[in-house]
Every structure is written in C-alpha cells, then in structure tokens.
Design an enzyme around this catalytic site. Sequence first.
Site, PDB file in Angstrom:
ATOM      1  CG  HIS A 158     -47.163  13.493  48.582  1.00  0.00           C
ATOM      2  ND1 HIS A 158     -46.559  12.258  48.667  1.00  0.00           N
ATOM      3  CD2 HIS A 158     -46.411  14.211  47.715  1.00  0.00           C
ATOM      4  CE1 HIS A 158     -45.483  12.243  47.906  1.00  0.00           C
ATOM      5  NE2 HIS A 158     -45.365  13.420  47.319  1.00  0.00           N
ATOM      6  CG  ASP A 365     -54.195   9.785  55.478  1.00  0.00           C
ATOM      7  OD1 ASP A 365     -53.351  10.487  54.892  1.00  0.00           O
ATOM      8  OD2 ASP A 365     -53.961   9.158  56.528  1.00  0.00           O
TER       9      ASP A 365
HETATM   10  P1  ADQ Z   1     -48.343  11.400  56.267  1.00  0.00           P
HETATM   11  O1  ADQ Z   1     -49.469  12.288  56.658  1.00  0.00           O
HETATM   12  O2  ADQ Z   1     -47.100  11.579  57.038  1.00  0.00           O
HETATM   13  O3  ADQ Z   1     -47.997  11.491  54.718  1.00  0.00           O
HETATM   14  P2  ADQ Z   1     -48.633   8.402  56.034  1.00  0.00           P
HETATM   15  O4  ADQ Z   1     -48.954   8.096  54.636  1.00  0.00           O
HETATM   16  O5  ADQ Z   1     -49.338   7.497  56.986  1.00  0.00           O
HETATM   17  O6  ADQ Z   1     -48.966   9.893  56.505  1.00  0.00           O
HETATM   18  O7  ADQ Z   1     -47.077   8.210  56.215  1.00  0.00           O
HETATM   19  C1  ADQ Z   1     -46.517   8.240  57.464  1.00  0.00           C
HETATM   20  C2  ADQ Z   1     -45.147   7.585  57.429  1.00  0.00           C
HETATM   21  O8  ADQ Z   1     -44.489   7.917  58.634  1.00  0.00           O
HETATM   22  C3  ADQ Z   1     -45.224   6.091  57.307  1.00  0.00           C
HETATM   23  O9  ADQ Z   1     -44.210   5.602  56.489  1.00  0.00           O
HETATM   24  C4  ADQ Z   1     -45.046   5.627  58.753  1.00  0.00           C
HETATM   25  O10 ADQ Z   1     -44.404   4.391  58.905  1.00  0.00           O
HETATM   26  C5  ADQ Z   1     -44.214   6.737  59.351  1.00  0.00           C
HETATM   27  N1  ADQ Z   1     -44.607   6.899  60.765  1.00  0.00           N
HETATM   28  C6  ADQ Z   1     -45.818   7.165  61.257  1.00  0.00           C
HETATM   29  N2  ADQ Z   1     -45.793   7.134  62.618  1.00  0.00           N
HETATM   30  C7  ADQ Z   1     -44.538   6.824  62.965  1.00  0.00           C
HETATM   31  C8  ADQ Z   1     -43.868   6.603  64.213  1.00  0.00           C
HETATM   32  N3  ADQ Z   1     -44.494   6.665  65.386  1.00  0.00           N
HETATM   33  N4  ADQ Z   1     -42.571   6.317  64.184  1.00  0.00           N
HETATM   34  C9  ADQ Z   1     -41.928   6.229  63.008  1.00  0.00           C
HETATM   35  N5  ADQ Z   1     -42.491   6.384  61.816  1.00  0.00           N
HETATM   36  C10 ADQ Z   1     -43.787   6.686  61.783  1.00  0.00           C
HETATM   37  C11 ADQ Z   1     -48.484  12.245  53.569  1.00  0.00           C
HETATM   38  C12 ADQ Z   1     -49.989  12.175  53.315  1.00  0.00           C
HETATM   39  C13 ADQ Z   1     -50.438  10.726  53.174  1.00  0.00           C
HETATM   40  C14 ADQ Z   1     -49.643  10.045  52.067  1.00  0.00           C
HETATM   41  C15 ADQ Z   1     -48.148  10.255  52.265  1.00  0.00           C
HETATM   42  C16 ADQ Z   1     -47.351   9.747  51.066  1.00  0.00           C
HETATM   43  O11 ADQ Z   1     -50.699  12.820  54.373  1.00  0.00           O
HETATM   44  O12 ADQ Z   1     -51.828  10.644  52.894  1.00  0.00           O
HETATM   45  O13 ADQ Z   1     -49.916   8.651  52.096  1.00  0.00           O
HETATM   46  O14 ADQ Z   1     -47.841  11.648  52.417  1.00  0.00           O
HETATM   47  O15 ADQ Z   1     -47.830  10.245  49.864  1.00  0.00           O
END
Ligand code: ADQ
Length: 472
Positions: A158, A365
């Site tokens: 991921h 990311d």
């Molecule tokens: P993450 O590093 O967690 O994921 P991201 O892809 O942005 O990063 O996903 C975060 C998720 O958590 C999103 O669905 C978002 O809505 C939720 N989230 C973030 N802040 C929040 C908050 N304050 N309250 C509630 N929900 C919140 C890892 C990798 C990424 C990759 C994903 C999926 O680091 O690059 O995109 O896995 O493969």
Amino acid sequence: MARLVVVSNRVAVPDGKSGGRAGGLEVAIKAALRHRQGVWFGWSGRVAEDGNPVETTTIEHDDVSYVVTDLVADDYQEYYNGFANRVLWPLLHYRIDLAEFTRRDLSGYMRVNEHFATELDKVLRPDDVIWVHDYHLMPLAKALRDRGHRNRIGYFLHIPCPPPEILTTLPNHERLLPTLGQYDLVGFQTGDDAANFARYLTRECGLPSRDFNFAIGDRVVRVDAFPIGIETDHFARTARRAVKSSFVQNVVGSLNHRAMIIGVDRLDYTKGLNLRLDAYEQFLRAHAEWRGKMTYLQITPKSRSEIPEYSDMERMVGEAAGRINGTFGEADWTPIRYVNRAYSRTALAGLYRSSRVGLVTPLRDGMNLVAKEYVAAQDADDPGVLVLSRFAGAARELEEALLVNPYDTEAVAAAIARALAMPLEERRARHKALFEVLAKNDISHWAERFIATLMRPPRASSWPFGIGAAAV
Ligand code: ADQ
C-alpha cells in the site's frame, strides 16, 4: 469458486472493538470480501499478558470468517513498533535518515511472520487464493511455501516502493526483499513503484524477466501496478447527504460566509504537514486580500505517538498553527483551525463538499485516498479544487488537480491562491475529468482486477526465458 483468504496486520472484526475509524486498507478489504465467501486473517490487536497463552480466535459473520491471533509484548515491540513502523515505513517513504535498524527487530518481524504462517496453516485449503497486504507481511509467502503450500499467493504494497539505491540501504535487505519472489503476483500502487521493484529484482537478484514477469527457480512472479480506488459513487452519495447534517451545517455556519480550505491527514511525517503550514503562512503573507475571507481547517488525528519522531512532529505542527494564528488572526477571524481528532467518514464527506480547496501535500504517499475522497465528494455544478502533491501515487491518475511540489512552499502558496480564485468553468472542467478517472477505477474494480490477475498465470508469450509451461 475458490475461497479468498485476505491477510493483513489488522483485521476489522465486526464487533466494534477494532474501532470505527476506517483507514484505507480496511475500506479496501471490506469491499473485496463483500462479494466472496472468505477468510480475513491477521493480528487481533491484543498483546497477551506475560505468561498468558497466545490465542487465535475465529469469528463468523455474514459468510466471512475472521481469524485473529494475539502477539506477545516482544512481538509487538519488535515486529510492529520496531521493524514495521521504525524501519520499513520510513525507508519505503524515502526517509533513510529516520530508519532505525536493529537485528533484534528484524528477528521479531521474521518471527511474527512465521507465527502468522503457522496459524494460517490450520485454516488453509489447497485451492484458496491468498491475498497478503502491506509492509508488515513481506516474508509471509516464503513462510507458507516452507510449510508446503502451493496456492496462488498475491501481495499488495500500500505504500511506496523506492528505487534499489534506497532499498539496498536496508541492512540485511538480501534476507528480506527477495522473499517477495515467493508470491505469484506482487502489486504496487503505481507503475513507478512496480518499476523500482523490478529494477531491484534485476540488479540485486539477477533474475531474468520478460514483460515484468520474473523467473525464480521453476516459478514465475509477476510485478504490476494496481492503483487503489475508493467507493466513488457511494462516497459521492454520502457527501450529498452529509452536507445537510446538523454537524456540517454548524461548521459551515461558523465560517460566517468565508471560503473553507480543508486538509485531512493522519499525523505522520510523510504527510508534509510542516511544509504545508509554511506554505499557508507564505500564502497569507503574499495574498493579504484573502485574509479574513477564508479559513483553513486541518483535521489531523494523532498516530503512533509512542515513536519520538511522531511526538516531535506533533509539537512542531501545533506550534506552527499557533504561530500563524498569533501572527495573522483577528479577534473575529482564526486563519487555521487545527483539530487533533478523527471524524466519521460521513462527517468528512460533508466537510469536503463544503470546502473550496482540498490541500493534499504529502512528501511521499503510496496513493492517498483523501485526495480521491475529496474529488468524489464535490458538487459537480460548483466543485472545489484539489491541490495535490506530485509525490502522492494519486497524482499519476489525478492529472487535472493542481499538482504541486510540496518542498516548493512558494509554489504551494501560489496554488492555494489560484485554487481559491479559479473561475467556475475551469473548476467544473477539471472536476469532470477527475471524477471520470475515479468512476472508472473504483475500489471494487481495483480488487477484482488484482484477484483476476492473481488467479491467471501469465501468458506463455510473457514467460521469462528458460521457463516452460509445466513450471507455471
Ligand atoms: P494512509 O496512510 O492511512 O493509508 P490515506 O490513503 O490518505 O492514508 O487513507 C487515509 C484514510 O483514513 C482515508 O480514507 C481517510 O478518509 C481516513 N482519515 C484520514 N484522516 C481522518 C480523520 N481525521 N478522521 C477520520 N478518517 C480519517 C495507506 C497508504 C496510502 C494508501 C492507503 C490505501 O499510506 O498511501 O493510499 O494505505 O492503499
């Protein structure tokens, strides 16, 4: 139909215990399992007290078996806090400077992967298709093969995969990274990540290949890109509903007709929050005309606070927000609202839809699902503008966003100003193009494509030299 067995570090067991905060991984797996009778295997989230036995528990729910196993305190420290989060996480995000390698943590990481394989061994059937997720479980296929399993096993990373020049800085990389060759399919978020790993296999392991299929002994491993998506239509519907909620109405009301800029990130050094706040400060300096006319809401739940780099960053970001408010704020206007908490997906969807600008500026990311959620949530008739780091995997697909280099804070400041002032026609055209990308590659398409590729051996014309039909 073959059973699907998903393996990931954490399992969202539907009992409320694993929390309501759906991260990207959880959302993706739930969508994949929804269509199949399957098994989801992983860590229970429990650390067994000293001397107490480690338990593995099965919970049946809606035709899915959730099988979760405990860790002991040393496992948790060495495998999870140590090797996964203090070595692999920074290194794979290009932060060699933050990786703190110890042989003890690597041993703990290998030991937990062996433990997972031993427990999985008890539930696996010969025709199960196994899909392993993320950087916690790289050597799992090898541990399963050592136990005699010949199933099709796929792996999806991921987070980013840096080039071999960075991968080889990992002490003992030759003990760990080549074990990925024991999978049948190794998937990455972008073509660049896949190409980086392919270059590692060629340069460091000397493996012959053709069309990203590599020969390993008498087997073939395929390396490919599978950019993860979101539940596009569902999220768009949620956002339409959520703007009417009293929570979102209250937030919007409190803005007093000011435009809203929104940022939503876990508190993590990869998300580029320090530089983003610098850029916002520069924007306020350079564009006095916007002062008092917009408000920046940064929603940032704390994560991994037990790791010093995270607590240091927590302090620095908090201080920067305070400094900006002290310098530019007025009695009736706060330039930045900085909130250290998680909100429900519904609340976030409504807030995205209510904001004029979405700021997503990670330094690196894998994909970044917030960028995709922001686009999906917009009102097509009056959409907000996404400012997106070119170093997020999402930038490869979301080319109509305002793409920025997060290290160039002046350019990010200029992009914020451009986004706020963008004419309606341009906003609509950009949003239309972005939404089409998300509609085409949503989360179920992503999962189905990965599983279909995993189940299908590579075409004969793509076999690496020296491998025959019988071997595949
Ligand atoms: P993450 O590093 O967690 O994921 P991201 O892809 O942005 O990063 O996903 C975060 C998720 O958590 C999103 O669905 C978002 O809505 C939720 N989230 C973030 N802040 C929040 C908050 N304050 N309250 C509630 N929900 C919140 C890892 C990798 C990424 C990759 C994903 C999926 O680091 O690059 O995109 O896995 O493969």
